[in-house]
Write a protein that holds these residues in place. Structure first.
Motif, PDB file in Angstrom:
ATOM      1  N   LEU A  70      40.623  37.349  30.098  1.00  0.00           N
ATOM      2  CA  LEU A  70      40.521  38.838  30.025  1.00  0.00           C
ATOM      3  C   LEU A  70      39.597  39.570  30.717  1.00  0.00           C
ATOM      4  O   LEU A  70      39.642  40.669  31.718  1.00  0.00           O
ATOM      5  CB  LEU A  70      40.817  39.329  28.656  1.00  0.00           C
ATOM      6  N   ILE A  71      38.225  38.892  30.666  1.00  0.00           N
ATOM      7  CA  ILE A  71      36.965  39.629  31.321  1.00  0.00           C
ATOM      8  C   ILE A  71      37.153  39.102  32.787  1.00  0.00           C
ATOM      9  O   ILE A  71      36.982  40.158  33.624  1.00  0.00           O
ATOM     10  CB  ILE A  71      35.903  38.744  30.868  1.00  0.00           C
ATOM     11  N   ASN A  72      37.732  37.877  33.144  1.00  0.00           N
ATOM     12  CA  ASN A  72      37.960  37.512  34.441  1.00  0.00           C
ATOM     13  C   ASN A  72      38.823  38.551  35.302  1.00  0.00           C
ATOM     14  O   ASN A  72      38.796  38.714  36.390  1.00  0.00           O
ATOM     15  CB  ASN A  72      38.561  36.215  34.525  1.00  0.00           C
ATOM     16  N   TRP A  73      39.753  38.779  34.472  1.00  0.00           N
ATOM     17  CA  TRP A  73      41.014  39.686  35.116  1.00  0.00           C
ATOM     18  C   TRP A  73      40.571  41.119  35.472  1.00  0.00           C
ATOM     19  O   TRP A  73      41.029  41.703  36.129  1.00  0.00           O
ATOM     20  CB  TRP A  73      42.121  40.100  33.948  1.00  0.00           C
ATOM     21  N   ALA A  99      43.104  50.116  33.986  1.00  0.00           N
ATOM     22  CA  ALA A  99      43.405  49.574  32.799  1.00  0.00           C
ATOM     23  C   ALA A  99      42.831  48.049  32.553  1.00  0.00           C
ATOM     24  O   ALA A  99      42.460  47.897  31.451  1.00  0.00           O
ATOM     25  CB  ALA A  99      45.061  49.386  32.685  1.00  0.00           C
ATOM     26  N   PHE A 100      42.750  47.383  33.640  1.00  0.00           N
ATOM     27  CA  PHE A 100      42.320  45.979  33.295  1.00  0.00           C
ATOM     28  C   PHE A 100      40.673  46.115  33.446  1.00  0.00           C
ATOM     29  O   PHE A 100      40.164  45.353  32.674  1.00  0.00           O
ATOM     30  CB  PHE A 100      42.726  45.048  34.610  1.00  0.00           C
ATOM     31  N   ALA A 101      40.017  46.976  34.042  1.00  0.00           N
ATOM     32  CA  ALA A 101      38.597  47.210  33.736  1.00  0.00           C
ATOM     33  C   ALA A 101      38.336  47.637  32.520  1.00  0.00           C
ATOM     34  O   ALA A 101      37.508  46.912  31.701  1.00  0.00           O
ATOM     35  CB  ALA A 101      38.169  48.253  34.656  1.00  0.00           C
ATOM     36  N   ALA A 102      39.225  48.478  31.683  1.00  0.00           N
ATOM     37  CA  ALA A 102      38.902  48.701  30.525  1.00  0.00           C
ATOM     38  C   ALA A 102      39.268  47.794  29.467  1.00  0.00           C
ATOM     39  O   ALA A 102      38.525  47.649  28.573  1.00  0.00           O
ATOM     40  CB  ALA A 102      39.730  49.953  30.071  1.00  0.00           C
ATOM     41  N   SER A 103      40.238  46.916  29.737  1.00  0.00           N
ATOM     42  CA  SER A 103      40.462  45.730  28.755  1.00  0.00           C
ATOM     43  C   SER A 103      39.503  44.761  29.041  1.00  0.00           C
ATOM     44  O   SER A 103      39.002  43.936  27.724  1.00  0.00           O
ATOM     45  CB  SER A 103      41.903  45.060  29.094  1.00  0.00           C
ATOM     46  N   GLY A 104      38.908  44.649  30.041  1.00  0.00           N
ATOM     47  CA  GLY A 104      37.985  43.608  30.256  1.00  0.00           C
ATOM     48  C   GLY A 104      36.396  44.003  29.467  1.00  0.00           C
ATOM     49  O   GLY A 104      35.999  42.996  28.781  1.00  0.00           O
TER      50      GLY A 104
END
Length: 499
Positions: A284-287, A445-450
């Motif tokens: 998830l961090i990688n994404w 959104a992906f930055a926030a989930s990371g």
């Protein structure tokens, strides 16, 4: 390069544990600081530049389709925007599927130079053939083959680095490798700008010459990889002294003293990686890097062109954002290795991504009247994206003491990280230009989930370390044998997770 002997390395050398003999432990403790700096400098000068060059080529060959797009690829092959997105995403299917098997193969070979050289030659030939495709179907086949042959390089390069360096030396080297991706983005635009001037030469359009020239260059560099890429310390007697070879080998054994040293790879190792909860937080961090990064690098020339610039100027204006990303990746990694603390140097870039994509999401609808702020947003996005991958991979490497499991875990993390490229291939849609709400919103959104995943992993590892500290060394010795502790690997109460 980092040359200080930090407390982690001193602990490995002076208290190496059950992985090495007393004689080897004494050898490490007597190996001077000056000698250590000298041997690492020698490795740096021979290994890192070659990997940088190879990754530069891999990056250019993977992303030059974005440069070819604004030079007339779509109209020449009678493609629409959706077909272009399909051509981008189809690359990632074999790319993702082949990464773990490729790393398993590479880990069993004594000469990675020959295996990686073969892969590079194959994708160089495929790249050359791209310049002669005549339709969408032909481009899809080319992209599938390119994904298959490029799949093994990045996880292979990280694996090679992990075999030459200790965990708290890896992020800087991976960052230097990865800065070639950022530099590659800049160089790709400049190169495409120059090659496109060949439009009409021998009857071929400029976009075809981009693939032809870069394909030929890749084949030449494959030969250099075969001859010049380092394999292992034991095969480097021509430029390393016997003591230097012994130092490099023994300190790796000391670093792996919490892991099993069996040479065979069995299903249990693969299963242990698949069932490791930490891997999915790392993914998830990688994404938070992979999805925005792949999406932006395929679309950056088009985004800049939507500001009102001509194709040639748009190619050149892709250079500064990538250079910002290169400096950012290296700078954050130097401090991360010196502190042996990964989380803050991943979190800060992720926060930069939040700011960058918030700017672009809110201002890009009227991009021609907000050129400066939107271009700043693109640069800030690159500043935030490029430090994340080196940090995530170094965090992964540092918490897996078993060399066999580490090889699989490196491939698995990069494999799923690159799966983010499939998502990234679709989020910038031509019909949404110049606002690109799907592209900027999804990236946000992906930055926030990371960020959530990064903080969660840090807390879980911190809590695990605190739990292990409750058991004293004497209690550990009473409860477990050395063999049992080694079999427990990172779950051993003596192993402390890198935060």
């Amino acid at each position: 390069m980092m040359a200080e002997k930090d407390t982690t390395i001193m602990h490995l050398e002076n208290q190496p544990g059950p992985g090495i003999s007393t004689e080897d432990a004494e050898f490490l403790s007597n190996f001077s600081d000056e000698a250590r700096k000298k041997v690492l400098r020698k490795v740096d000068l021979r290994l890192v530049p070659m990997l940088v060059l190879l990754y530069l080529v891999a990056y250019i060959d993977k992303t030059n389709i974005g440069n070819a797009k604004i030079e007339g690829l779509l109209s020449s092959l009678h493609m629409d925007g959706i077909q272009y997105n399909i051509a981008l995403s189809i690359f990632f299917i074999p790319y993702v599927l082949a990464e773990v098997p490729s790393n398993i193969i590479l880990n069993r070979l004594k000469r990675p130079s020959r295996y990686l050289g073969f892969l590079i030659l194959c994708w160089g030939v495929v790249m050359l053939c791209t310049g002669f495709v005549q339709n969408f179907a032909g481009l899809v086949v080319i992209r599938v083959l390119l994904g298959l042959f490029e799949a093994g390089f990045l996880p292979g390069a990280v694996l090679v680095i992990s075999k030459w360096y200790l965990p708290n030396e890896t992020q800087t080297r991976i960052a230097i490798l990865y800065t070639s991706a950022a530099s590659g983005g800049a160089f790709s635009g400049l190169l495409a700008f120059a090659i496109a001037k060949m439009n009409g030469v021998a009857g071929y359009e400029g976009w075809r010459w981009i693939f032809i020239i870069e394909g030929i260059a890749t084949c030449i560099i494959a030969a250099a990889c075969y001859m010049l890429l380092l394999d292992s310390p034991s095969l480097s007697a021509a430029w390393l002294t016997p003591d230097e070879i012994r130092f490099l080998e023994v300190r790796q054994m000391a670093n792996n003293n919490h892991g099993s040293h069996g040479g065979s790879l069995d299903k249990s190792i693969i299963l242990s990686v698949i069932c490791d909860w930490k891997m999915y937080l790392l993914i998830l961090i990688n994404w938070s890097n992979a999805v925005p990064n792949y999406a932006l690098k395929f679309s950056m020339p088009a985004i800049i062109k939507s500001m009102g610039y001509k194709a040639a100027s748009a190619q050149l204006l892709t250079i500064p954002p990538y250079m910002v990303g290169a400096f950012s990746a290296y700078g954050f990694s130097v401090f991360a290795d010196r502190s042996s603390w990964r989380m803050p140097f991943i979190l800060a870039p992720q926060l930069s991504l939040i700011v960058a994509f918030s700017i672009l999401f809110s201002k890009a609808a009227d991009i021609k009247n907000n050129i400066a702020v939107c271009y700043f947003g693109v640069c800030l996005a690159c500043f935030g994206m490029y430090p994340i991958l080196p940090g995530v991979n170094a965090w992964n490497v540092g918490n897996i003491p078993n060399p066999q499991k580490r090889a699989v875990a490196i491939g698995y993390l990069i494999c799923f990280g690159n799966a983010g490229g499939i998502i990234g291939s679709y989020i910038y849609q031509s019909r949404e230009a110049p606002r690109y709400p799907t592209g900027y919103g999804t990236s946000l959104a992906f930055a926030a989930s990371g960020i959530v995943a990064c903080l969660t992993l840090e807390f879980c590892l911190w809590r695990a370390n605190k739990t292990k500290e409750r058991m004293s060394a004497s209690e550990v010795e009473e409860r477990y044998t050395e063999d049992q502790l080694r079999e427990m690997e990172e779950k051993s109460p003596l192993f402390k997770y890198t935060l």
